[in-house]
Write an enzyme that holds these catalytic residues in place. Structure first.
Site, mmCIF file in Angstrom:
data_model
loop_
_atom_site.group_PDB
_atom_site.id
_atom_site.type_symbol
_atom_site.label_atom_id
_atom_site.label_comp_id
_atom_site.label_asym_id
_atom_site.label_seq_id
_atom_site.Cartn_x
_atom_site.Cartn_y
_atom_site.Cartn_z
ATOM 1 N N GLU A 163 38.220 94.304 -71.503
ATOM 2 C CA GLU A 163 38.816 93.032 -71.911
ATOM 3 C C GLU A 163 40.239 92.824 -71.353
ATOM 4 O OE1 GLU A 163 38.352 92.583 -76.149
ATOM 5 O OE2 GLU A 163 36.163 92.534 -76.002
ATOM 6 N N GLU A 282 29.477 94.589 -74.824
ATOM 7 C CA GLU A 282 29.732 94.543 -76.269
ATOM 8 C C GLU A 282 29.166 93.231 -76.794
ATOM 9 O OE1 GLU A 282 33.740 94.902 -77.654
ATOM 10 O OE2 GLU A 282 34.234 96.530 -76.255
#
Length: 508
Positions: A163, A282
Site C-alpha cells: 500500500e 488483501e
C-alpha cells in the site's frame, strides 16, 4: 418473506471461477513462530487448504535477517541471518502452503528515515542506499533457492511493498520513489533467477485510479518486466470510533467489487497489459483489526457474495487474514475483538471460516446459476452443489425462501438426498454465545469448549422422490451450503427404517 424460484438447466452455463483457495493473508511473518499461530494455520490447512500465504514483515527486525558489524577500520559490513526465516518457511511447507512473498518493510539499519507503522514499528521509508536494499533482496532469495531449490522457490510470487499509496505505509506516499523501488527490486529479483514472477503496486482504495494508471505508464515507458498487478479491496465506510473499536457501514452489494472492476478495465486498456493477472493480495469487509463485523454472521454472508464474483476479474483474492494472532494495533484483550481472522484465538472458527470451507467444498464444475444470493454448480459426477446467503444489514433484510428446480434429471434414479449445512445467527454464532456468557476476556477451558461447540453449522438431510428440487429458507445473515445427489437404498437383511423410528408403547 421473499420467495424466489429458479428453474435450472444444465445447458445454461454461466460464468464463475472459483479461485477461493489460492491465497490467504497472515499477520507479520515473525508471528509464525508462535504455537497458537501454527495451530490455527494447521486447522485452516487441514480443513480448507490454501496454496499461498501472504503477509508483512519479511525484513522486520523480529525476523533478524539483516545484520551488520563494523571492522576494526570502522567499515560497516552487512551480514544476513536466516535462522528464523528457515523456521517459518519449514513450518509453511510442512502445512502444504507456500509464501506469496511481500518484500518489506525496511530494516532500520538501511532505512533513510525513522517513520514506522503499527504496534511493531515496521519502517516505511525508502532505503538510504538502494544497493543495500538490492543486496538484501538478492541474498534472501538466493538463500531460499539454495535451501529449497530453484524450481520450488521461483514458483512463489513476489510482491514489492504494501500500500505505497498511503503515506503511513510509504513515506509521503511518494509515487516516484516507489516506482524507483519497484524498478530496482524487480531487476534484482530477475537477476537472481529470471523465472521469478514479480508484481505490484499493492495499492488500496485511496487515489487508486491515478496510482494504477501512473504505475502502468511507468512500467510501459520503462519496459519493466512486470508479471502481474496487485491491489487490495475493503468494502466499508470509515468506521465510527468507540474506545478500542470501530463500527462501519457496508458498501451495497451492487458496488462491492467496483474497485476491482475498475482496475481490471484500466489494466485491459493498455495493449501491453491486457489480460495480465490481477491478484487481490488483501480483501475483507473492514480494513481495521478492531471492527467487530469480522466476527459476525453478516460478514460470512457478505464474503460469500464476494467469493462468487471476484474470480471474474482476479486471478487470486487473499482474505485478510486466516487467524487472530495479529498485532497491528497491539495484542488483543479479548477472544472476540473484531480481529481479521477466520479463526479466533482458542481455535474458535468464526462464521466467515465456513464461507471459505463451503466454497472449498463447492469446488469447480459447470455453474448453472449465479445471483446476488446464491451460486449452484453441476459437478462432473452429475451431482449438484450450491451456496446461498442472505445479507441483511441492520436486520433490515427479511427471511428469504429460495427454490431451485432442476429441469435436467440427475442420473442414477428418482430418489435424491439433499444435505444442508446452515450457518446463521441461531445455529453457528460464537460471538453471541460469548456475549451471552458475559464477554469474558480470558476464556476458561469450559468456556472455550462451549464456544468451539457453538461454532459449527447445523447439518440436516432430506430425502425426496420425483423431480429434483432444493428449497432453502434463510434468515437474516444466513449462509447455507447444500449438496443433492441420487440415492438407492440397500438395506441390510431385516432392517426397516420406518419400523425403527416408529416405536410403540406396549398396550396395558
Amino acid at each position: 418473506m421473499q420467495n424466489k424460484m429458479y428453474k435450472l438447466k444444465d445447458s445454461e452455463v454461466v460464468r464463475f471461477r472459483n479461485n477461493t483457495c489460492l491465497c490467504i493473508g497472515t499477520g507479520r511473518m515473525g508471528l509464525a513462530l508462535q504455537k497458537e499461530y501454527f495451530e490455527q494455520l494447521k486447522l485452516i490447512q487441514e480443513t480448507i487448504g490454501f496454496k499461498w500465504i501472504r503477509g508483512h514483515g519479511l525484513f522486520h527486525e523480529d525476523m533478524s535477517i539483516y545484520q551488520e558489524y563494523k571492522t576494526e577500520d570502522g567499515v560497516v559490513v552487512p551480514e544476513f541471518n536466516f535462522t528464523y526465516l528457515d523456521l517459518v518457511m519449514d513450518s509453511y511447507l510442512e502445512l502444504g502452503i507456500r509464501p506469496f512473498l511481500e518484500l518489506g518493510f525496511m530494516p532500520k539499519a538501511i532505512a533513510s528515515g525513522d517513520q514506522s507503522v503499527f504496534y511493531w514499528q515496521g519502517n516505511v521509508t525508502p532505503p538510504k542506499d538502494y544497493a543495500q536494499w538490492n543486496d538484501l533482496v538478492a541474498a534472501t532469495l538466493q538463500h531460499l533457492i539454495e535451501r529449497y531449490g530453484a524450481k520450488e522457490v521461483t514458483s512463489w510470487p513476489i510482491e514489492v511493498w504494501n500500500e505505497p499509496n498511503l503515506n503511513y505505509f510509504w513515506k509521503d506516499a511518494d509515487r516516484k520513489e516507489y516506482f524507483k523501488l519497484f524498478r530496482e527490486t524487480i531487476y534484482t529479483v530477475k537477476k537472481v533467477d529470471s523465472n521469478f514472477r514479480v508484481g505490484g503496486p499493492a495499492i488500496c482504495g485511496v487515489d487508486d485510479v491515478s496510482w494504477l494508471r501512473d504505475f502502468l505508464d511507468f512500467c510501459r515507458d520503462e519496459k519493466i518486466p512486470i508479471d502481474f498487478i496487485t491491489r487490495h479491496l475493503y468494502t466499508i465506510s470509515v468506521p465510527e470510533r468507540d474506545g478500542r473499536y470501530g463500527y462501519p457501514k457496508l458498501r451495497p452489494l451492487s458496488k462491492a467489487c467496483s474497485e476491482t472492476d475498475v482496475s481490471r478495465e484500466i489494466i485491459d486498456s493498455y495493449p501491453e497489459f491486457r489480460g495480465m493477472e490481477m491478484h487481490v493480495t488483501e480483501f475483507s469487509t473492514s480494513y481495521s483489526p478492531r471492527t467487530p463485523i469480522h466476527d459476525t454472521n453478516i460478514n460470512a454472508a457478505y464474503i460469500a457474495f464476494l467469493l462468487s464474483r471476484l474470480g471474474d476479474t482476479c486471478e487470486s483474492y487473499s482474505y485478510w487474514t486466516f487467524g487472530d494472532i495479529f498485532e497491528e494495533w497491539g495484542v488483543p484483550f479479548t477472544p472476540f475483538h473484531g480481529g481479521f481472522g477466520l479463526v479466533a484465538n482458542g481455535k474458535i472458527t468464526k462464521p466467515a471460516y465456513w464461507t471459505f470451507k463451503f466454497f472449498k467444498d463447492l469446488g469447480n464444475g459447470e455453474c448453472i446459476h449465479r445471483s446476488d444470493e446464491a451460486i449452484v454448480l453441476k459437478k462432473q459426477d452429475g451431482t449438484y452443489r450450491g451456496i446461498a446467503w442472505n445479507v441483511a444489514a441492520a436486520k433490515e433484510g427479511e427471511e428469504i425462501r429460495l427454490c431451485f428446480t432442476f429441469e435436467d434429471s440427475v442420473s442414477g434414479g428418482s430418489e435424491y438426498c439433499i444435505v444442508t449445512r446452515t450457518v446463521d445467527e441461531d445455529t453457528c454464532n460464537p460471538l453471541k454465545i460469548w456475549h451471552d456468557i458475559g464477554e469474558p476476556a480470558n476464556l476458561s477451558p469450559a468456556q472455550g469448549s462451549l464456544l468451539r461447540e457453538g461454532a459449527s453449522p447445523l447439518v440436516a438431510t432430506q430425502r425426496i422422490c420425483g423431480a429434483p428440487s432444493v428449497e432453502l429458507k434463510l434468515g437474516a445473515n444466513a449462509l447455507v451450503y447444500f449438496e443433492m445427489f441420487p440415492v438407492k437404498t440397500a438395506s441390510d437383511r431385516g432392517f426397516d427404517y420406518k419400523r425403527a423410528v416408529n416405536v410403540e408403547f406396549v398396550k396395558e
